[in-house]
Design an enzyme around this catalytic site. Sequence first.
Site, PDB file in Angstrom:
ATOM      1  N   HIS A 181       0.245  -0.164 -10.168  1.00  0.00           N
ATOM      2  CA  HIS A 181      -0.374  -1.308  -9.380  1.00  0.00           C
ATOM      3  C   HIS A 181      -0.912  -2.504 -10.215  1.00  0.00           C
ATOM      4  CE1 HIS A 181      -2.928  -1.225  -5.361  1.00  0.00           C
ATOM      5  NE2 HIS A 181      -2.508  -2.615  -5.825  1.00  0.00           N
TER       6      HIS A 181
ATOM      7  N   ARG B  67       0.857  -1.033   0.019  1.00  0.00           N
ATOM      8  CA  ARG B  67       0.048   0.045   0.032  1.00  0.00           C
ATOM      9  C   ARG B  67       0.853   1.110   0.206  1.00  0.00           C
ATOM     10  NH1 ARG B  67      -3.547  -2.941  -1.451  1.00  0.00           N
ATOM     11  NH2 ARG B  67      -5.478  -3.256  -0.642  1.00  0.00           N
TER      12      ARG B  67
ATOM     13  N   GLU C 238      -4.562   6.737  -6.110  1.00  0.00           N
ATOM     14  CA  GLU C 238      -4.328   6.010  -7.451  1.00  0.00           C
ATOM     15  C   GLU C 238      -5.300   6.474  -8.295  1.00  0.00           C
ATOM     16  OE1 GLU C 238      -1.744   2.301  -5.734  1.00  0.00           O
ATOM     17  OE2 GLU C 238      -3.805   2.035  -5.843  1.00  0.00           O
TER      18      GLU C 238
END
Length: 318
Positions: free
Chosen positions: A285, A234, A263
């Site tokens: 990600h 994270r 994000e």
Amino acid sequence: MERIVFLDHDTMGADIALRRPNVPHEWTQYGRTAPEQIIERAHGATVLIVNKVPIRAETLAQMPNLRFVAVAATGTDNVDVAACRACGIAVSNVRAYAIHTVPEHVFALMLALRRSLPAYRESVAAGAWQACGQFTLLDHPIRDLHGSTLGIVGRGAIGQAVATIAQAFGMRVLFAGRKGEAAGGPDHVPFDAVLAESDVLTLHCPLTPATRHLLGGAEFARMARRPLVINTSRGGLIDDMALVGALEGGLISGAAVDATAVEPPPDDHPFLRLAGRTDFLLTPHIGWASVEARQAVAEQVTACIEAFAAGRPINLVT
């Protein structure tokens, strides 16, 4: 008859087939859903599927029919689990789907930076190999993983899978104890000792109030071996500006990040100013996102809905 609404189906990718649950149901899906669209789109839903769409208490108060939330991820920080519990709404997540894909991504990042692959790619593109006049170009450092020390923060399934791969490479593995606490055992050592002894440090712990900014300026200053720092967990685990300062100040040898606190990151995010550096990798990600892993997520979501409808819920977090 269940009314099932998937609010952010695009997070699964167009190449993933989501099997519809074998229960009587109506199905509605949306590619993306903004917070202000949730109430309208989820109206009348008995089952919600979400990946990153936020489900908060004020939203739940306007969903009287909702009985079940299936989170298409392991992390449930986007769902107010306590509010769901208070409303009698069950919440499930998906588990253990990333135990291969995330560790593989970690080692892709690790190998790329330890062997200076981004730097060598740039050098070859610029003609440096042809200009050097010999068979090999040695302009950038190349370090083996064998014999180096890997510090792992987080001893869950993914952290342990990373350790298994590291041992196959011949790395010494240290699991970090909780920050500020003593820890014993040959491979589970105090947090500060892991900072001091690691050649590579990788984070595999959840984001909680205790782990937010786990790595900040003080921690980077204690990294005696100038390690490579990797975060595929994270974004909030690292103080972004402290990482930028550590990289620019030479406190670490490189960094690879697969998650940011927001994000996608805004245009003025400090990591984006590092985009031209060959000792820094920012991936969007995708550590979790192999085809195999996303298909496993889809299968678990369907299984969770079927189990709930049958009165035998699985993977409950409430």
